[in-house]
Design a protein around this motif. Structure first.
Motif, PDB file in Angstrom:
ATOM      1  N   GLU A 155      45.288  23.593  33.792  1.00  0.00           N
ATOM      2  CA  GLU A 155      44.660  24.099  32.894  1.00  0.00           C
ATOM      3  C   GLU A 155      43.695  22.802  32.094  1.00  0.00           C
ATOM      4  N   THR A 156      42.900  22.782  31.415  1.00  0.00           N
ATOM      5  CA  THR A 156      42.326  21.843  31.225  1.00  0.00           C
ATOM      6  C   THR A 156      40.887  21.659  29.732  1.00  0.00           C
ATOM      7  N   ASP A 157      41.040  20.944  29.080  1.00  0.00           N
ATOM      8  CA  ASP A 157      40.471  21.205  27.836  1.00  0.00           C
ATOM      9  C   ASP A 157      40.285  22.138  26.697  1.00  0.00           C
ATOM     10  N   ASN A 158      41.662  23.094  26.798  1.00  0.00           N
ATOM     11  CA  ASN A 158      42.165  24.086  25.700  1.00  0.00           C
ATOM     12  C   ASN A 158      41.222  25.337  26.895  1.00  0.00           C
ATOM     13  N   LYS A 159      41.133  25.110  28.088  1.00  0.00           N
ATOM     14  CA  LYS A 159      40.580  26.047  29.239  1.00  0.00           C
ATOM     15  C   LYS A 159      41.954  26.186  30.000  1.00  0.00           C
ATOM     16  N   LEU A 160      41.641  27.830  30.067  1.00  0.00           N
ATOM     17  CA  LEU A 160      43.245  28.278  31.462  1.00  0.00           C
ATOM     18  C   LEU A 160      42.516  29.084  32.285  1.00  0.00           C
ATOM     19  N   PHE A 161      42.698  28.327  33.566  1.00  0.00           N
ATOM     20  CA  PHE A 161      42.101  29.244  34.510  1.00  0.00           C
ATOM     21  C   PHE A 161      43.704  29.754  35.683  1.00  0.00           C
ATOM     22  N   ASP A 162      43.731  30.483  35.726  1.00  0.00           N
ATOM     23  CA  ASP A 162      44.998  31.458  36.282  1.00  0.00           C
ATOM     24  C   ASP A 162      44.893  32.156  37.536  1.00  0.00           C
ATOM     25  N   ALA A 163      44.887  31.081  38.646  1.00  0.00           N
ATOM     26  CA  ALA A 163      44.976  32.241  39.937  1.00  0.00           C
ATOM     27  C   ALA A 163      46.055  31.967  40.507  1.00  0.00           C
ATOM     28  N   SER A 164      46.769  32.555  40.138  1.00  0.00           N
ATOM     29  CA  SER A 164      48.291  32.888  40.386  1.00  0.00           C
ATOM     30  C   SER A 164      48.960  34.257  40.758  1.00  0.00           C
ATOM     31  N   VAL A 165      49.614  34.758  41.503  1.00  0.00           N
ATOM     32  CA  VAL A 165      49.805  35.806  41.630  1.00  0.00           C
ATOM     33  C   VAL A 165      51.372  36.455  40.751  1.00  0.00           C
ATOM     34  N   LEU A 166      51.292  36.106  40.324  1.00  0.00           N
ATOM     35  CA  LEU A 166      51.791  36.323  38.715  1.00  0.00           C
ATOM     36  C   LEU A 166      50.735  37.085  38.431  1.00  0.00           C
ATOM     37  N   ARG A 167      50.312  36.941  38.058  1.00  0.00           N
ATOM     38  CA  ARG A 167      48.633  37.553  37.336  1.00  0.00           C
ATOM     39  C   ARG A 167      48.131  38.815  37.366  1.00  0.00           C
ATOM     40  N   ASP A 168      48.354  38.274  39.108  1.00  0.00           N
ATOM     41  CA  ASP A 168      47.517  40.091  39.509  1.00  0.00           C
ATOM     42  C   ASP A 168      48.456  40.635  39.836  1.00  0.00           C
ATOM     43  N   LEU A 169      49.403  40.914  40.335  1.00  0.00           N
ATOM     44  CA  LEU A 169      50.485  41.018  40.100  1.00  0.00           C
ATOM     45  C   LEU A 169      50.852  41.862  38.338  1.00  0.00           C
ATOM     46  N   ASN A 170      50.339  41.368  37.990  1.00  0.00           N
ATOM     47  CA  ASN A 170      50.705  41.572  36.028  1.00  0.00           C
ATOM     48  C   ASN A 170      49.319  42.505  36.310  1.00  0.00           C
ATOM     49  N   ASP A 171      48.501  42.409  36.561  1.00  0.00           N
ATOM     50  CA  ASP A 171      47.304  42.925  35.906  1.00  0.00           C
ATOM     51  C   ASP A 171      46.688  44.412  36.945  1.00  0.00           C
ATOM     52  N   ILE A 172      47.708  44.566  37.942  1.00  0.00           N
ATOM     53  CA  ILE A 172      47.636  46.029  38.788  1.00  0.00           C
ATOM     54  C   ILE A 172      49.532  46.421  38.003  1.00  0.00           C
ATOM     55  N   ARG A 173      50.091  46.064  37.419  1.00  0.00           N
ATOM     56  CA  ARG A 173      50.944  47.213  37.150  1.00  0.00           C
ATOM     57  C   ARG A 173      50.557  47.638  35.626  1.00  0.00           C
ATOM     58  N   LYS A 174      49.614  46.657  34.827  1.00  0.00           N
ATOM     59  CA  LYS A 174      48.744  47.021  33.594  1.00  0.00           C
ATOM     60  C   LYS A 174      47.553  48.434  33.861  1.00  0.00           C
ATOM     61  N   GLN A 175      47.420  48.117  35.583  1.00  0.00           N
ATOM     62  CA  GLN A 175      46.204  49.097  36.075  1.00  0.00           C
ATOM     63  C   GLN A 175      46.535  50.277  36.050  1.00  0.00           C
ATOM     64  N   PHE A 176      47.385  50.253  36.350  1.00  0.00           N
ATOM     65  CA  PHE A 176      48.994  51.671  36.884  1.00  0.00           C
ATOM     66  C   PHE A 176      49.150  52.593  35.208  1.00  0.00           C
ATOM     67  N   ALA A 177      49.562  50.833  34.314  1.00  0.00           N
ATOM     68  CA  ALA A 177      50.063  52.356  33.417  1.00  0.00           C
ATOM     69  C   ALA A 177      48.958  52.496  32.944  1.00  0.00           C
ATOM     70  N   GLU A 178      47.608  52.700  32.921  1.00  0.00           N
ATOM     71  CA  GLU A 178      46.671  53.145  32.257  1.00  0.00           C
ATOM     72  C   GLU A 178      45.672  53.411  33.098  1.00  0.00           C
ATOM     73  N   ASN A 179      46.234  54.337  33.726  1.00  0.00           N
ATOM     74  CA  ASN A 179      45.761  55.264  35.252  1.00  0.00           C
ATOM     75  C   ASN A 179      45.324  56.065  34.577  1.00  0.00           C
ATOM     76  N   ILE A 180      43.403  56.011  35.187  1.00  0.00           N
ATOM     77  CA  ILE A 180      42.768  57.537  34.108  1.00  0.00           C
ATOM     78  C   ILE A 180      42.594  58.672  35.313  1.00  0.00           C
ATOM     79  N   TYR A 181      43.603  58.276  36.218  1.00  0.00           N
ATOM     80  CA  TYR A 181      42.820  59.644  37.182  1.00  0.00           C
ATOM     81  C   TYR A 181      44.249  60.374  37.371  1.00  0.00           C
TER      82      TYR A 181
END
Length: 186
Positions: A155-181
């Motif tokens: 976190e710097t100057d009101n900017k956030l760079f999230d390179a965590s495994v937790l964010r990646d897992l949440n992104d994958i969870r969201k993708q599975f919830a919105e599975n277009i296939y």
């Protein structure tokens, strides 16, 4: 923050006065002490905001806490706040003072949060990398949050760079919830 405009104005006045008197560094140290005191001792903040405790009693208690630890300008400032009935805003004013001090001194605060504690060499390397991308002096704060699993959050100057495994897992969870296939069954 209860009243950011009030905190900003009082902090600006204190920055101007301490700069004029050549005591900016000493007053900044006092404000950092006040921030630490308000974070670690909620009873002091409760005392400051209590309408039951009389102002003269608050003044005596604050004088006992800050006696010998703070600059004369800071002591007079705290006395003024109590006289004006603004002592409840002291933690916010101290925080705003530090923010204005950092702007004046061209200091950028950077917070890095990791899943495990980082050693000093890694922190210095990160600080140098962040400082290379800016013309500001960098003040690095490290924090640990085991929920991140791995990676880091910067976190710097009101900017956030999230390179965590937790964010990646949440992104994958969201993708599975919105599975277009998987066609929606109706």
């Amino acid at each position: 923050m209860q009243n950011p405009r009030l905190a900003s104005r009082y902090a600006k006045s204190l920055v101007d006065l301490s700069s004029e008197k050549g005591q900016l560094e000493a007053v900044n140290a006092d404000m950092l002490f006040m921030q630490q005191l308000s974070k670690t001792n909620p009873d002091v903040v409760a005392l400051l905001r209590s309408p039951i405790v009389k102002p003269d009693k608050k003044q005596q208690i604050l004088a006992a806490i800050f006696e010998g630890r703070t600059n004369a300008i800071t002591a007079a400032f705290v006395k003024l706040l109590v006289a004006k009935g603004r002592e409840g805003n002291l933690p916010e004013i101290a925080q705003e003072f530090s923010r204005q001090y950092d702007v004046l001194k061209n200091i950028s605060k950077v917070k890095i949060t990791t899943a495990v504690p980082l050693d000093a060499a890694v922190l210095d390397l990160i600080k140098n990398k962040v400082q290379a991308g800016t013309d500001k002096q960098v003040k690095l704060e490290a924090a640990v949050n085991a929920d991140l699993i791995g990676g880091f959050v910067l976190e710097t100057d009101n900017k956030l760079f999230d390179a965590s495994v937790l964010r990646d897992l949440n992104d994958i969870r969201k993708q599975f919830a919105e599975n277009i296939y998987v066609p929606a069954l109706k």
